[in-house]
Design an enzyme around this catalytic site. Sequence first.
Site, PDB file in Angstrom:
ATOM      1  N   GLY A  38       0.756  -0.576   0.253  1.00 50.87           N
ATOM      2  CA  GLY A  38       0.359   0.239  -0.001  1.00 50.87           C
ATOM      3  C   GLY A  38       0.496   0.951  -0.022  1.00 50.87           C
ATOM      4  N   GLY A  57       0.526   8.898   2.165  1.00 52.73           N
ATOM      5  CA  GLY A  57       0.973   9.821   2.270  1.00 52.73           C
ATOM      6  C   GLY A  57       2.527  10.032   2.097  1.00 52.73           C
ATOM      7  CB  SER A  83       5.410   2.476  -0.739  1.00 57.18           C
ATOM      8  OG  SER A  83       5.711   3.851  -1.602  1.00 57.18           O
ATOM      9  CG  ASP A 122      -4.670  10.574  11.759  1.00 58.39           C
ATOM     10  OD1 ASP A 122      -6.097  10.489  10.807  1.00 58.39           O
ATOM     11  OD2 ASP A 122      -4.048  10.224  10.915  1.00 58.39           O
TER      12      ASP A 122
END
Length: 864
Positions: free
Chosen positions: A560, A563, A566, A676
């Site tokens: 995946g 931002g 990876s 978050d």
Amino acid sequence: MPPPPQPAPPMRSPYRFLLLFLAILPCLRSVDAQSFDYPTAGPSTFWTNNLSLKHNVTYPDGSMVRAILLRSNPAFFGPSFSVGFFCNAACDAFLLAVFIVYTNSGALITNPMIGSPQVVWSANRDRPVRENATLHFTEAGNLVLRDADSTIVWSTNTSGRSVLGMNITASGNLLLFDRKNASIWQSFDHPTDSLVPGQTLREGQRLIANISTTNWTRGQFYLTVLADGLRAFVDSSPPQVYYIHGFSGPEAKNKSAYVTFTNGSLEFFASFTKPGVPDENITLPSASSVQYMRLESDGHLKLYEWGTTGWNVVDDVMKLYPDNCAYPTVCGEYGICSNNGQCSCPSGISNGSNYFRQINDRQPSLGCSPVTPLSCQSLQDHQLLALKDVTYFSSWLAVEYGTYFPSVASFNLKNEESCQQACLKNCSCKAAIFQYGQNTSDGSCFLPSQLFSLMNNQPTVTHQNSTLYVKVQIAPKTTNGTSISPTSKKKVMGVGAILGFTIGALFAVFLIVGLFVLFMRLKNSHMEEEDQFDQVPGMPTRFSFEELKVATENFCKKLGEGGFGSVFEGKLDDMRVAVKRLDGVGQGRKEFLAEVETIGSIHHIYLVRLIGFCAEKSYRLLVYEYMCNGSLDKWIFYRNQDIALDWQTRCRIITHIAKGLSYLHEECRQRIAHLDIKPQNILLDDNFNAKVSDFGLAKMIDRDQSHVMTRMRGTPGYLAPEWLTSRITEKVDIYSFGVVVMEIVCGRKNLDYSQPEESIHLISLLQEKVKEDRLLDLIDNHSNDMHWYREEVIKIMQLAMWCLQIDSNKRPSMSTVVKVLEGAINVETCLDYNFVATTPVMSSNTNHLDASPPQSASLLSGPR
Ligand SMILES: *[C@@H]1O[C@H](CO)[C@@H](O)[C@H](O)[C@H]1NC(C)=O
Ligand SMILES: *[C@@H]1O[C@H](CO)[C@@H](O)[C@H](O)[C@H]1NC(C)=O
Ligand SMILES: *[C@@H]1O[C@H](CO)[C@@H](O)[C@H](O)[C@H]1NC(C)=O
Ligand SMILES: *[C@@H]1O[C@H](CO)[C@@H](O)[C@H](O)[C@H]1NC(C)=O
Ligand SMILES: *[C@@H]1O[C@H](CO)[C@@H](O)[C@H](O)[C@H]1NC(C)=O
Ligand SMILES: *[C@@H]1O[C@H](CO)[C@@H](O)[C@H](O)[C@H]1NC(C)=O
Ligand SMILES: *[C@@H]1O[C@H](CO)[C@@H](O)[C@H](O)[C@H]1NC(C)=O
Ligand SMILES: *[C@@H]1O[C@H](CO)[C@@H](O)[C@H](O)[C@H]1NC(C)=O
Ligand SMILES: *[C@@H]1O[C@H](CO)[C@@H](O)[C@H](O)[C@H]1NC(C)=O
Ligand SMILES: *[C@@H]1O[C@H](CO)[C@@H](O)[C@H](O)[C@H]1NC(C)=O
Ligand SMILES: CC(=O)N[C@H]1CO[C@H](CO)[C@@H](O)[C@@H]1O
């Protein structure tokens, strides 16, 4: 002696029995008792589990039946099959069950001294119901069992399939039939733990034993029919086979396999057969009275028969070679069984104390446990202990049925040495069992993840040529370099030794504290100097870039992308890992160190574990435990039409997130806010256990005062309103948690721009629906099963709304949330149903927040 015939009162419904009863009232004494049978019922019938069910009998052992349908054998006094409510002993929990009861040709015998009823099928073994539960055969032809509080416990799901009636057959099959007398649903298709004569167990179906003799819940033993034979397994991961009855042969028949219980035999019909060789049947004692067969909670399959003194066991159907010692739980885990049932623990001594001890000295059959539990944190302390003259049930199966063994053993590991090595490398392996074959090249290696009972291998009986090693953990080392076992007996140590030990331990503590302080200093003063970022005890492993390059095969399999980096799949030794490579290193350095520091020191079952990191030149990498099922968003937002999660799984995920957060907020040395929380940061393992990942934004918050944040963090859609006021506490996580719970329940994103304009924002929609009392509209309709659990779903929504309170002081703490989920306390009742702050500040400010866009929300979003 059978008691004199007693006519039973008629059933309240169906009414025809009442009419029949009235018609025959005048000649009651001479009436054929069979008239009182009530073997069928039509739709629109309603039964309540209370004394209004007239056909009730209480037995001396405390069990009670309340019959609904009953079909007696007109030929003789004796057992009949009946369906109704059944409870045992304490009689506080009822099953809807098919049971064998004694009747006087039609009427239940009211003399309870005659054998207690035997349950052969039940609808709700995992969820017993209470007094006042109801069974409703609906107009539409559905048979629904509801508990006293009217929650649905079970149903045949046969609405709209032209069901005309329900019948209990003479062989004990409860069936729903249509106009053509064809069966729409039958209990024989849903076996529990028993078989009755005439019943067939089909390929793939299972008999599942009770968890114990006093609890109906499904246990770990099951018996099943596969294409090539009958197998009994003990459930573990993977399941371990302990009985095989093979049908053998390569010739494929064009049908699926099954086994039928008939008088005198268990008959096999296989999908494969050897040309000219009939399927091998199992011979049983032929019946002189009523029989049934039951898989017991100890893994035996027993054949019962009614005799003059009651029910007797007439056969133990699965003949295990060599004796009862081959039953997996006969001596509990790690217990060694000898002489048909004497239990002992493996011997083996480390520093004056045994590796194993009995779980209960008075009950050796409960098994043994390692004195020092195996810990995956210290693989280097694992050793294999050779057990002489001991073997495992799967070993002789390997000899007898070599070709069936691949599902449990590995044939690649052809020698003892590689078998042992494989076990030491794999943390979940509990033992290495190697079975020598006929010649040196066909041995097999078995590496169980759960070790059930062992058997004493007397060569004269078992002729085994196998070796068995159990994995043990050597006791933790002191700085002195000698092993100290937790149960070393103090008696055998002199005073000097105790002193020495104490001083040693103190010294070790000082050393660790010292190192830690040193580390903190170094880190604070030389934060920017890479070389200072070295391996520190208790912290994640530091890897070189080269090592991680090899582990990920040069970063070839991408899992995946976030931002700032990876995530790649990798393999360290035999362990799968997720390696996150950060791209924009320049601005990410501070966060990187923060994350290594925080996650590295935190270990909790519901938090993703950081295994290691790499900080070499400009490379920044993090190594996480690998989570097979990826992130939660994949499973609840249906991007790829994934299968819908069922309600139980959703509840578990919610509970795991809550427990993970509760740990961060309240149990850590330092209070940690995640800041978050969103589905992208919840990862799922192969069993759909959820773990919270991504501590990249986490900031330590002092225990006694909330921290003032200067920069806005987080992801739009999950931000608590108080972000605008800049007074940020861990309560913002609770708000985000509320949003995530709503997303899990509703199967959609909070901000979903593919929705019509008025429903883009889920939380606004929630605010609207709760005021209209129409919360059910919001439930995820990808999954039918959610509508079954309506009450629970609403409860969870209520909990979410508590978390979504605008006033952060009104939100529950995460530990309170956990208590609500565990049913220990209820949701606060006076809630404010406005979840969206409507002040203009909010809407004007959100546009130029310093928050990252949803996809790139965080620097270090964990492995995906
Ligand atoms: C049993 O339940 C039925 C239906 O709810 C009710 O009419 C009846 O009065 C109850 N009987 C007893 C003894 O509680
Ligand atoms: C069952 O329902 C009746 C009323 O129909 C009530 O009086 C009784 O207390 C209930 N029994 C239980 C155990 O809840
Ligand atoms: C009826 O459907 C529900 C929900 O899909 C399911 O959980 C249940 O097992 C089904 N009942 C039977 C008897 O198949
Ligand atoms: C009900 O079962 C009995 C016994 O197996 C059978 O003879 C009868 O035909 C069945 N009745 C219906 C309506 O299916
Ligand atoms: C169904 O079974 C019942 C009872 O055995 C019988 O009376 C009826 O004729 C049967 N109907 C059909 C269509 O076979
Ligand atoms: C299963 O549990 C029930 C409930 O305690 C008990 O009555 C029954 O005998 C048990 N069955 C077996 C096979 O242990
Ligand atoms: C039966 O076992 C299950 C699973 O271990 C447990 O949750 C349940 O409380 C037990 N029920 C009883 C009546 O002991
Ligand atoms: C097993 O039973 C079936 C059905 O009765 C029969 O056809 C078959 O010949 C039997 N097999 C053996 C080996 O007796
Ligand atoms: C067991 O097998 C090994 C290797 O094949 C062999 O060396 C040994 O003699 C065998 N032992 C027995 C008792 O058969
Ligand atoms: C170190 O181990 C030795 C041997 O077991 C023991 O005699 C000595 O007391 C230990 N010293 C300390 C400081 O623990
Ligand atoms: C043993 C028992 O519970 N018998 C009950 C069966 O049902 C009748 C009729 O409702 C009751 O009167 C009995 O007490």
